[in-house]
Scaffold this motif. Structure first.
Motif, mmCIF file in Angstrom:
data_model
loop_
_atom_site.group_PDB
_atom_site.id
_atom_site.type_symbol
_atom_site.label_atom_id
_atom_site.label_comp_id
_atom_site.label_asym_id
_atom_site.label_seq_id
_atom_site.Cartn_x
_atom_site.Cartn_y
_atom_site.Cartn_z
ATOM 1 N N HIS A 229 -9.855 -11.716 -42.233
ATOM 2 C CA HIS A 229 -10.311 -10.364 -42.322
ATOM 3 C C HIS A 229 -8.964 -9.315 -42.489
ATOM 4 N N LEU A 230 -7.860 -9.816 -42.274
ATOM 5 C CA LEU A 230 -6.612 -8.885 -42.389
ATOM 6 C C LEU A 230 -5.841 -9.289 -43.511
ATOM 7 N N SER A 231 -4.859 -8.270 -43.760
ATOM 8 C CA SER A 231 -3.816 -8.402 -44.891
ATOM 9 C C SER A 231 -2.894 -9.219 -44.217
ATOM 10 N N TYR A 232 -1.526 -9.474 -44.735
ATOM 11 C CA TYR A 232 -0.455 -9.968 -44.207
ATOM 12 C C TYR A 232 0.456 -8.868 -43.272
ATOM 13 N N SER A 233 0.399 -7.623 -43.956
ATOM 14 C CA SER A 233 0.889 -6.656 -43.438
ATOM 15 C C SER A 233 0.248 -6.133 -42.023
ATOM 16 N N GLU A 234 -0.924 -6.157 -41.944
ATOM 17 C CA GLU A 234 -1.943 -6.091 -40.502
ATOM 18 C C GLU A 234 -1.610 -7.502 -39.570
ATOM 19 N N LEU A 235 -1.334 -8.405 -40.100
ATOM 20 C CA LEU A 235 -0.801 -9.667 -39.324
ATOM 21 C C LEU A 235 0.342 -9.350 -38.723
ATOM 22 N N ALA A 236 1.212 -8.715 -39.380
ATOM 23 C CA ALA A 236 2.642 -8.534 -38.862
ATOM 24 C C ALA A 236 2.458 -7.695 -37.594
ATOM 25 N N ILE A 237 1.467 -6.651 -37.655
ATOM 26 C CA ILE A 237 1.441 -5.900 -36.424
ATOM 27 C C ILE A 237 0.907 -6.897 -35.131
ATOM 28 N N PHE A 238 0.129 -7.833 -35.253
ATOM 29 C CA PHE A 238 -0.185 -8.517 -34.392
ATOM 30 C C PHE A 238 1.015 -9.723 -33.874
ATOM 31 N N SER A 239 1.723 -9.862 -34.925
ATOM 32 C CA SER A 239 2.712 -10.796 -34.747
ATOM 33 C C SER A 239 3.898 -10.063 -33.777
ATOM 34 N N LEU A 240 3.686 -9.032 -33.349
ATOM 35 C CA LEU A 240 4.541 -8.305 -32.403
ATOM 36 C C LEU A 240 4.094 -8.796 -31.004
ATOM 37 N N SER A 241 2.903 -9.269 -30.840
ATOM 38 C CA SER A 241 2.680 -9.702 -29.196
ATOM 39 C C SER A 241 3.596 -10.876 -29.251
ATOM 40 N N PHE B 211 -5.052 -2.969 -32.441
ATOM 41 C CA PHE B 211 -4.188 -2.600 -31.356
ATOM 42 C C PHE B 211 -4.713 -3.024 -30.003
ATOM 43 N N THR B 212 -5.844 -2.919 -29.783
ATOM 44 C CA THR B 212 -6.404 -3.687 -28.630
ATOM 45 C C THR B 212 -6.077 -5.062 -28.566
ATOM 46 N N LEU B 213 -6.349 -5.762 -29.390
ATOM 47 C CA LEU B 213 -5.938 -7.160 -29.487
ATOM 48 C C LEU B 213 -4.337 -7.407 -29.204
ATOM 49 N N THR B 214 -3.478 -6.827 -29.991
ATOM 50 C CA THR B 214 -2.330 -6.893 -29.863
ATOM 51 C C THR B 214 -1.630 -6.580 -28.432
ATOM 52 N N ALA B 215 -2.119 -5.768 -27.844
ATOM 53 C CA ALA B 215 -1.758 -4.872 -26.525
ATOM 54 C C ALA B 215 -2.281 -6.215 -25.543
ATOM 55 N N ALA B 216 -3.628 -6.606 -25.874
ATOM 56 C CA ALA B 216 -4.043 -7.823 -24.723
ATOM 57 C C ALA B 216 -3.233 -9.045 -24.689
ATOM 58 N N PHE B 217 -2.783 -9.497 -25.939
ATOM 59 C CA PHE B 217 -1.828 -10.913 -25.798
ATOM 60 C C PHE B 217 -0.676 -10.491 -25.818
ATOM 61 N N THR B 218 -0.120 -9.484 -26.134
ATOM 62 C CA THR B 218 1.383 -9.108 -25.586
ATOM 63 C C THR B 218 1.536 -9.160 -24.142
ATOM 64 N N GLY B 219 0.345 -8.743 -23.339
ATOM 65 C CA GLY B 219 0.399 -8.799 -22.046
ATOM 66 C C GLY B 219 0.415 -10.206 -21.577
ATOM 67 N N LEU B 220 -0.515 -10.990 -22.222
ATOM 68 C CA LEU B 220 -0.553 -12.638 -21.914
ATOM 69 C C LEU B 220 0.794 -13.149 -22.201
ATOM 70 N N VAL B 221 1.465 -12.953 -23.290
ATOM 71 C CA VAL B 221 2.995 -13.396 -23.610
ATOM 72 C C VAL B 221 3.781 -12.921 -22.479
ATOM 73 N N PHE B 222 3.841 -11.887 -22.186
ATOM 74 C CA PHE B 222 4.597 -11.179 -21.323
ATOM 75 C C PHE B 222 4.645 -11.990 -19.839
ATOM 76 N N PHE B 223 3.347 -12.150 -19.406
ATOM 77 C CA PHE B 223 3.436 -12.807 -18.036
ATOM 78 C C PHE B 223 3.761 -14.258 -18.143
ATOM 79 N N SER B 224 3.557 -14.723 -19.406
ATOM 80 C CA SER B 224 4.034 -16.375 -19.710
ATOM 81 C C SER B 224 5.354 -16.450 -19.745
ATOM 82 N N ALA B 225 6.005 -15.346 -20.253
ATOM 83 C CA ALA B 225 7.553 -15.370 -20.286
ATOM 84 C C ALA B 225 8.197 -15.556 -18.870
ATOM 85 N N THR B 226 7.556 -14.436 -18.212
ATOM 86 C CA THR B 226 7.925 -14.256 -16.882
ATOM 87 C C THR B 226 7.788 -15.718 -15.986
#
Length: 574
Positions: A140-152, A211-226
């Motif tokens: 559904h997204l271009s590689y540039s939009e995938l780059a945003i999600f990769s920030l998670s 941005f909602t998806l990115t925020a949600a999975f960023t939170g998951l990765v943050f707590f996994s990192a901790t």
């Protein structure tokens, strides 16, 4: 009595020679260290929490470290051995061989099982955030939009910033590590459960919810990192000294298993074509997230009944001193060199890791075919993790990391060529077999490198500040594979030239043509997407050239020097 003292008592002549030599070079108050060297390398066995430590900590000043380095550099190989424990090369090899032949104790077996399960919990959210979700979004997204999600995935590479807090703040009644592992796993499970209620809605139109998806999975990765910070620190005290390299094996098995389940297994079971082919219900993202949440909750409940060794909470450290210790570690010359190596060690593989499989799917490789390839690869990953742990137990802990570099770069080139010559569906059995062999070989080389460098981290880290030290090293190791990903994905779109060809006389440049969603939009206009230049090949070539040059002129020579540095030089406390 320590091992060094045992050997010294059996060899009074060597002990006297060592004391005579050290009287001219060392303060009598300095603790005795066992040093094993050859003409090429120096090896000092790491201190574990079981090794007696003086009540007062001595922080090595820059002058002391400099003087010690000058002194060691002036000694020849034989003199270094005399300064250590007087053992010859043959005797040292015999000593190491006896330790390596020891079977695993019951305590170590239980510790290995516990560590694998704890790392497994990390693999669930990481496999989703870095693997399967980008695959689904690619439609559904271009590689540039995938780059945003990769920030998670970035929190996993910046966990260093809060690792001193995890090392210094805890409930003594619960345990230094369990004080963080238990709440983190509860939070991970809760977030997954909450996302599961809205997952299908979010994934139906991901462009509106990126941005909602990115925020949600960023939170998951943050707590996994901790959670990872605490688990890494606990690994240094759970395992005995001679079996510390198996901590990397536990991480390899646990993380890879969780990652596999959340990535390829989920992708296959989530595929409608796979479900229809085998006559099974399609596994939705909501159901899988609920499953992962349940596992996280169950493991957390079980962990409540696991006793944490009180020895790991015997050292009190406030947050300020923890950050000061981390800064002191960062000022060590050898640590700075290792961190710099980590930042650029994965440049050569980045286009392959971030884009290659997406390109294969784009060219017609089915999710179920990808799942089959990775499922076949999984046993080799487990074997690779075990092998890396075994190879890293010797006097050259970075040997597996160094040796696996060349085949990994070569296989990256092969993967790029496979994408270039990828046939139109249906894929022949011969080509699919080639794809499986390439996938298995490349993953095996990557696993060997990962296990080797993780074992090296375990060897040089000080258990007193285990969480902070291990996290510092692992943070830069992860960052080396994370920071280029955004630019690689952006670069693919930047260098690509794609047009929506409508009829014979009209064409419109359309970056969106790199996604399935963009191709569908072009088709609705009565056109067809035509890729005149695929930026993937340009980005891949840039990464490979940088990778080859860095390996030849810098990476491997520096790694060989680092593994020859005595363990004492990696510590800030004597």
């Amino acid at each position: 009595m320590s091992t060094q003292q045992d050997r010294a008592s059996r060899k009074p002549r060597r002990r006297q020679r060592q004391q005579d030599h050290s009287a001219d070079t060392k303060e009598e108050s300095m603790p005795q260290r066992a040093t094993s060297t050859s003409l090429d390398s120096i090896q000092i066995h790491p201190r574990t929490p079981k090794t007696p430590r003086s009540q007062s900590r001595h922080v090595w000043s820059s002058e002391e470290r400099a003087a010690d380095e000058v002194e060691m550099s002036l000694l020849e190989g034989d003199e270094r051995r005399e300064l250590g424990d007087g053992l010859s090369v043959e005797e040292e090899q015999e000593y190491l061989a006896q330790h390596l032949k020891r079977p695993l104790s019951t305590r170590d077996k239980r510790a290995i099982t516990l560590l694998i399960i704890l790392y497994l919990i990390q693999g669930f959210p990481l496999g989703l955030a870095l693997g399967s979700i980008p695959f689904i979004l690619r439609e559904h997204l271009s590689y540039s939009e995938l780059a945003i999600f990769s920030l998670s995935g970035y929190p996993y590479s910046f966990k260093l910033l809060w690792s001193p807090i995890v090392d210094s703040v805890f409930f003594r009644s619960l345990g230094r590590r369990k004080s963080w592992i238990i709440p983190m796993q509860l939070i991970i499970g809760t977030i997954m459960l909450v996302i599961s209620f809205n997952a299908e809605e979010l994934m139906k139109n991901p462009g509106d919810h990126i941005f909602t998806l990115t925020a949600a999975f960023t939170g998951l990765v943050f707590f996994s990192a901790t959670q990872d910070i605490a688990v890494d620190g606990w690994a240094l005290t759970l395992l005995s000294e001679e079996n510390l390299p198996y901590a990397s094996t536990c991480q390899t098995i646990g993380l890879n298993t969780g990652y596999l389940l959340s990535y390829t297994v989920f992708l296959a079971l989530n595929s409608e074509a796979f479900a229809q082919k085998w006559g099974i219900p399609r596994l939705t993202l909501s159901t899988y997230l609920a499953f992962c949440a349940s596992i996280s909750f169950l493991v957390t409940i079980w962990l409540l009944f696991v006793k944490e060794d009180k020895e790991s909470t015997s050292e009190d450290m406030n947050i300020k001193s923890a950050y000061a210790t981390m800064w002191t570690i960062c000022k060590l010359r050898h640590v700075q060199t290792l961190l710099l190596v980590h930042l650029f060690a994965k440049i050569g593989f980045q286009a392959n890791e971030a884009v290659t499989q997406l390109k294969m799917v784009e060219k017609g490789l089915g999710r179920e075919d990808l799942a089959v390839a990775v499922l076949i690869d999984f046993p080799f990953q487990i074997f690779g993790g075990w092998l890396a742990g075994r190879l890293s137990r010797g006097p050259e802990p970075l040997k597996p990391w160094i040796y696996a570099y060349w085949p990994r770069l070569g296989l990256t080139l092969v993967a790029t060529l496979i994408v270039y010559y990828f046939p139109k569906p249906p894929i022949s059995n011969a080509f699919f077999l080639l794809l499986i062999v390439q996938t298995v070989a490349q993953s095996f080389a990557g696993t060997i490198q990962f296990g080797g460098i993780s074992a090296f981290h375990t060897r040089i880290s000080d258990p007193v500040v285990g969480g902070t030290y291990m996290t510092l090293l692992n943070t830069f190791a992860n960052l080396g594979g994370t920071w280029p990903r955004y630019f690689v994905l952006k670069g693919v779109d930047y260098f690509s030239i794609a047009t929506c060809q409508i009829g014979h006389d009209f064409s419109v440049k359309a970056t969106e043509c790199v996604s399935e969603h963009g191709k569908a939009a072009c088709s609705e206009l009565g056109g067809e997407c035509v890729t005149e230049r695929d930026g993937y090949y340009i980005v891949s070539a840039i990464c490979l050239v940088l990778g080859f040059l860095s390996v030849i002129f810098w990476m491997i020579p520096v790694a060989r020097r680092l593994q020859a540095v005595p363990v004492s030089k990696w510590r800030v406390y004597s």
